[in-house]
Design a protein around this motif. Structure first.
Motif, PDB file in Angstrom:
ATOM      1  N   LYS A 194       0.817  -1.219   0.000  1.00  0.00           N
ATOM      2  CA  LYS A 194       0.000   0.000   0.000  1.00  0.00           C
ATOM      3  C   LYS A 194       0.850   1.268   0.000  1.00  0.00           C
ATOM      4  O   LYS A 194       0.347   2.365  -0.217  1.00  0.00           O
ATOM      5  CB  LYS A 194      -0.960  -0.004   1.188  1.00  0.00           C
ATOM      6  CG  LYS A 194      -2.155  -0.934   0.987  1.00  0.00           C
ATOM      7  CD  LYS A 194      -3.294  -0.531   1.876  1.00  0.00           C
ATOM      8  CE  LYS A 194      -4.614  -0.944   1.270  1.00  0.00           C
ATOM      9  NZ  LYS A 194      -5.739  -0.428   2.058  1.00  0.00           N
ATOM     10  N   SER A 195       2.139   1.116   0.256  1.00  0.00           N
ATOM     11  CA  SER A 195       3.028   2.266   0.148  1.00  0.00           C
ATOM     12  C   SER A 195       3.327   2.592  -1.319  1.00  0.00           C
ATOM     13  O   SER A 195       3.909   3.637  -1.625  1.00  0.00           O
ATOM     14  CB  SER A 195       4.342   2.005   0.892  1.00  0.00           C
ATOM     15  OG  SER A 195       5.013   0.886   0.318  1.00  0.00           O
ATOM     16  N   GLY A 196       2.915   1.715  -2.202  1.00  0.00           N
ATOM     17  CA  GLY A 196       3.115   1.919  -3.626  1.00  0.00           C
ATOM     18  C   GLY A 196       1.803   2.045  -4.371  1.00  0.00           C
ATOM     19  O   GLY A 196       0.928   2.834  -4.015  1.00  0.00           O
ATOM     20  N   ARG A 197       1.634   1.213  -5.396  1.00  0.00           N
ATOM     21  CA  ARG A 197       0.480   1.318  -6.294  1.00  0.00           C
ATOM     22  C   ARG A 197      -0.803   0.772  -5.692  1.00  0.00           C
ATOM     23  O   ARG A 197      -1.904   1.220  -6.018  1.00  0.00           O
ATOM     24  CB  ARG A 197       0.811   0.571  -7.593  1.00  0.00           C
ATOM     25  CG  ARG A 197      -0.343   0.466  -8.565  1.00  0.00           C
ATOM     26  CD  ARG A 197       0.118  -0.065  -9.905  1.00  0.00           C
ATOM     27  NE  ARG A 197      -1.001  -0.263 -10.813  1.00  0.00           N
ATOM     28  CZ  ARG A 197      -0.897  -0.335 -12.132  1.00  0.00           C
ATOM     29  NH1 ARG A 197       0.296  -0.203 -12.693  1.00  0.00           N
ATOM     30  NH2 ARG A 197      -1.964  -0.532 -12.891  1.00  0.00           N
ATOM     31  N   LEU A 198      -0.672  -0.201  -4.811  1.00  0.00           N
ATOM     32  CA  LEU A 198      -1.838  -0.938  -4.323  1.00  0.00           C
ATOM     33  C   LEU A 198      -2.852  -0.029  -3.626  1.00  0.00           C
ATOM     34  O   LEU A 198      -2.504   0.733  -2.717  1.00  0.00           O
ATOM     35  CB  LEU A 198      -1.408  -2.037  -3.354  1.00  0.00           C
ATOM     36  CG  LEU A 198      -2.516  -2.950  -2.845  1.00  0.00           C
ATOM     37  CD1 LEU A 198      -3.081  -3.795  -3.983  1.00  0.00           C
ATOM     38  CD2 LEU A 198      -2.013  -3.846  -1.728  1.00  0.00           C
ATOM     39  N   LYS A 199      -4.125  -0.131  -4.061  1.00  0.00           N
ATOM     40  CA  LYS A 199      -5.211   0.652  -3.449  1.00  0.00           C
ATOM     41  C   LYS A 199      -6.036  -0.178  -2.475  1.00  0.00           C
ATOM     42  O   LYS A 199      -6.415   0.307  -1.399  1.00  0.00           O
ATOM     43  CB  LYS A 199      -6.151   1.182  -4.547  1.00  0.00           C
ATOM     44  CG  LYS A 199      -5.555   2.178  -5.504  1.00  0.00           C
ATOM     45  CD  LYS A 199      -6.657   2.736  -6.397  1.00  0.00           C
ATOM     46  CE  LYS A 199      -6.112   3.738  -7.414  1.00  0.00           C
ATOM     47  NZ  LYS A 199      -5.382   3.068  -8.504  1.00  0.00           N
ATOM     48  N   TYR A 200      -6.330  -1.434  -2.844  1.00  0.00           N
ATOM     49  CA  TYR A 200      -7.291  -2.217  -2.070  1.00  0.00           C
ATOM     50  C   TYR A 200      -6.711  -3.577  -1.677  1.00  0.00           C
ATOM     51  O   TYR A 200      -6.129  -4.271  -2.508  1.00  0.00           O
ATOM     52  CB  TYR A 200      -8.577  -2.439  -2.866  1.00  0.00           C
ATOM     53  CG  TYR A 200      -9.174  -1.172  -3.423  1.00  0.00           C
ATOM     54  CD1 TYR A 200      -9.535  -0.122  -2.583  1.00  0.00           C
ATOM     55  CD2 TYR A 200      -9.371  -1.026  -4.791  1.00  0.00           C
ATOM     56  CE1 TYR A 200     -10.083   1.043  -3.102  1.00  0.00           C
ATOM     57  CE2 TYR A 200      -9.917   0.128  -5.320  1.00  0.00           C
ATOM     58  CZ  TYR A 200     -10.265   1.172  -4.468  1.00  0.00           C
ATOM     59  OH  TYR A 200     -10.802   2.327  -4.983  1.00  0.00           O
ATOM     60  N   LEU A 201      -6.910  -3.927  -0.424  1.00  0.00           N
ATOM     61  CA  LEU A 201      -6.511  -5.235   0.092  1.00  0.00           C
ATOM     62  C   LEU A 201      -7.767  -5.945   0.573  1.00  0.00           C
ATOM     63  O   LEU A 201      -8.446  -5.474   1.501  1.00  0.00           O
ATOM     64  CB  LEU A 201      -5.509  -5.071   1.235  1.00  0.00           C
ATOM     65  CG  LEU A 201      -4.973  -6.357   1.876  1.00  0.00           C
ATOM     66  CD1 LEU A 201      -4.291  -7.242   0.840  1.00  0.00           C
ATOM     67  CD2 LEU A 201      -4.002  -6.021   3.004  1.00  0.00           C
ATOM     68  N   ILE A 202      -8.077  -7.063  -0.064  1.00  0.00           N
ATOM     69  CA  ILE A 202      -9.324  -7.787   0.191  1.00  0.00           C
ATOM     70  C   ILE A 202      -8.986  -9.154   0.765  1.00  0.00           C
ATOM     71  O   ILE A 202      -8.169  -9.885   0.207  1.00  0.00           O
ATOM     72  CB  ILE A 202     -10.138  -7.942  -1.111  1.00  0.00           C
ATOM     73  CG1 ILE A 202     -10.440  -6.554  -1.706  1.00  0.00           C
ATOM     74  CG2 ILE A 202     -11.429  -8.719  -0.853  1.00  0.00           C
ATOM     75  CD1 ILE A 202     -10.978  -6.620  -3.127  1.00  0.00           C
ATOM     76  N   VAL A 203      -9.640  -9.517   1.869  1.00  0.00           N
ATOM     77  CA  VAL A 203      -9.404 -10.809   2.513  1.00  0.00           C
ATOM     78  C   VAL A 203     -10.672 -11.638   2.411  1.00  0.00           C
ATOM     79  O   VAL A 203     -11.758 -11.190   2.809  1.00  0.00           O
ATOM     80  CB  VAL A 203      -8.996 -10.630   3.990  1.00  0.00           C
ATOM     81  CG1 VAL A 203      -8.797 -11.996   4.649  1.00  0.00           C
ATOM     82  CG2 VAL A 203      -7.719  -9.804   4.090  1.00  0.00           C
ATOM     83  N   THR A 204     -10.542 -12.848   1.859  1.00  0.00           N
ATOM     84  CA  THR A 204     -11.677 -13.761   1.729  1.00  0.00           C
ATOM     85  C   THR A 204     -11.309 -15.103   2.365  1.00  0.00           C
ATOM     86  O   THR A 204     -10.200 -15.310   2.835  1.00  0.00           O
ATOM     87  CB  THR A 204     -12.029 -13.980   0.241  1.00  0.00           C
ATOM     88  OG1 THR A 204     -10.977 -14.746  -0.375  1.00  0.00           O
ATOM     89  CG2 THR A 204     -12.166 -12.668  -0.494  1.00  0.00           C
ATOM     90  N   GLY A 205     -12.255 -16.028   2.340  1.00  0.00           N
ATOM     91  CA  GLY A 205     -11.969 -17.395   2.759  1.00  0.00           C
ATOM     92  C   GLY A 205     -12.120 -17.652   4.245  1.00  0.00           C
ATOM     93  O   GLY A 205     -12.764 -16.901   4.983  1.00  0.00           O
ATOM     94  N   CYS A 206     -11.496 -18.737   4.681  1.00  0.00           N
ATOM     95  CA  CYS A 206     -11.748 -19.277   6.026  1.00  0.00           C
ATOM     96  C   CYS A 206     -11.293 -18.352   7.146  1.00  0.00           C
ATOM     97  O   CYS A 206     -11.978 -18.223   8.163  1.00  0.00           O
ATOM     98  CB  CYS A 206     -11.072 -20.640   6.164  1.00  0.00           C
ATOM     99  SG  CYS A 206     -11.826 -21.931   5.145  1.00  0.00           S
ATOM    100  N   LEU A 207     -10.140 -17.709   6.995  1.00  0.00           N
ATOM    101  CA  LEU A 207      -9.694 -16.789   8.041  1.00  0.00           C
ATOM    102  C   LEU A 207     -10.642 -15.605   8.156  1.00  0.00           C
ATOM    103  O   LEU A 207     -10.978 -15.167   9.265  1.00  0.00           O
ATOM    104  CB  LEU A 207      -8.276 -16.297   7.742  1.00  0.00           C
ATOM    105  CG  LEU A 207      -7.638 -15.461   8.851  1.00  0.00           C
ATOM    106  CD1 LEU A 207      -7.139 -16.369   9.972  1.00  0.00           C
ATOM    107  CD2 LEU A 207      -6.488 -14.618   8.316  1.00  0.00           C
TER     108      LEU A 207
END
Length: 444
Positions: A67-80
């Motif tokens: 996220k310090s660079g290009r990344l805008k969105y962090l999406i977490v799915t699944g069992c955790l």
């Protein structure tokens, strides 16, 4: 927008990841494998056991640094995401969206909501069956693909968290599976690997009977499908009809993955397993009688609460007697929210690991003997790639499920294409892998 998918854990999770990728592609999102080029990262997590949970958390933290660079969105799915939905946003503020195990088919709407600067949390009932999508993106990179035929589990083994985060057992309608498999064949898949938390229960909820044999026969009719492989078959659910299915359906690999976890009745009862040693021996005998060349794979758990040294020795005797073709061993993982976590007489980790090692050493001896017996025989192998450093082709026989079993290394003085099936004469053998030479030109 460029999307990076990180799929962790089991092959069932991978099926969900491939469905999400298909939905995203259909919605005109771009898929990338380069984390530096990703505008959004989706991490499909696992939390089946402690090691898997730690891997999931570490991966989230590593991706969060982007996220310090290009990344805008962090999406977490699944069992955790399902298991710790109240904690993820609090503990990892870089996460922009959480999606439960039954809501992954809403991935496109989640991304649309994120573009409106909303933090998103999507959780449906864990007994919902996510909508299947025919045109999933197949990520295996070979000519095999996984087909998830059911979701959830009704077994409630005392060590297992899965029913609490994946819900009750529910089958995918047969017509949907046939459509998915047809698309996979169209995309070049020749080997279908059927997966679920428990494949042998397929159809009981939809059709009032176990419909796995019918499903296999219908899938076998699809042009292009050469082999169908079954994983996760509970021994107590294997019927005579299923055994005959192996004997009568030419496209069904003579291979069965049958997780046992233990063989001693007292431990099986404490585990909540619905079988006993006598029944296990009976089903193995019936399988081998009907299908003499069947390869049987299983898994065991060492260090379950209350397990004794004497019971462990009985496991070794059992494995030595049965001589499984393939076998994996896990040490018991004490999972919060499961009955076994509260059991007395928890076994020390060092003891569980010692028992695990002893079982694997025994199995290596058994496996080596079985492989040595194949020297001089000719087996059919599907070619999956080429290793230029060794000047050898790499493939699998029907005895080898992808990513869990051994390989066959094939020497050939002309070029072989990945996906072709060849006859190979075995010349050398190790505990897990075989080496051979081609004896005929490829069949396709």
């Amino acid at each position: 927008m460029n999307i990076l998918m990180v799929s962790l854990g089991c092959d069932k999770n991978l099926c969900d990841s491939e469905t999400m990728l298909g939905l995203l592609q259909e919605a005109n999102y771009s898929i990338t494998n380069d984390e530096e080029q990703a505008d959004a990262v989706i991490i499909n997590t696992c939390s089946f056991i402690q090691d898997a949970m730690e891997e999931s958390i570490q991966t989230i933290l590593e991706m969060a640094q982007l996220k310090s660079g290009r990344l805008k969105y962090l999406i977490v799915t699944g069992c955790l995401a399902e298991r710790y939905k109240e904690k993820i946003f609090e503990e990892i503020p870089e996460v922009d969206a959480c999606i439960g195990t039954t809501s992954f088919d809403k991935i496109v709407s989640v991304l649309e909501a994120l573009s409106n600067n909303e933090r998103v949390c999507v959780y449906d009932s864990i007994d919902r069956l996510a909508t299947s999508f025919e045109k999933k993106v197949i990520t295996s990179g070979t000519f095999m693909g996984y087909l998830k035929i059911a979701e959830g589990c009704n077994k409630y083994c005392t060590y297992c968290i899965i029913p609490h985060i994946r819900g009750r057992f529910r089958s995918v309608p047969m017509e949907n599976l046939i459509a998915q498999a047809g698309y996979m064949a169209f995309m070049g898949i020749t080997e279908l690997v059927l997966v679920a938390q428990e494949t042998t229960g397929y159809g009981i909820d939809l059709y009032g009977e176990k419909a796995l044999p019918k499903l296999v026969h219908e899938l076998a009719k699809i042009d292009g499908i050469r082999m169908i492989r079954l994983l996760y078959c509970y021994p107590e659910e294997i019927t005579d009809e299923m055994i005959q299915m192996f004997a009568c359906e030419p496209k069904l690999a003579h291979y069965i993955d049958m997780p046992l976890q233990h063989c001693e009745d007292e431990i099986l009862k404490c585990m909540g397993r619905r079988t006993d040693k006598a029944s296990i021996l009976d089903i193995i005998a019936r399988l081998r009688k009907a299908v003499p060349d069947i390869a049987i794979r299983t898994t065991f758990i060492t260090g379950f609460p209350g397990e004794t040294e004497e019971q462990h020795k009985k496991v070794l005797e059992f494995i030595d007697e049965v001589e499984f073709d393939r076998l994996g061993v896990f040490t018991y993982s004490r999972e919060d929210g499961t009955p076994a976590a509260q059991y007395p007489n928890q076994v020390e980790e060092a003891t569980a690991k010692r028992w695990q090692q002893e079982i694997m050493e025994l199995q290596q001896e058994i496996s080596l003997d079985k492989n040595i017996a194949l020297i001089g025989t000719v087996i059919q192998v599907v070619i999956e790639g080429y290793d230029p450093s060794e000047d050898v082709y790499v493939g699998r026989s029907y005895k080898d499920a992808p990513n869990v079993d051994g390989l066959v290394f094939v020497h050939c003085d002309y070029e072989l294409m990945s996906g072709c099936y060849v006859d190979v004469k075995i010349t050398e053998a190790g505990p897990y892998d075989l080496i051979g030479v081609i004896v005929d030109e490829f069949t396709e």
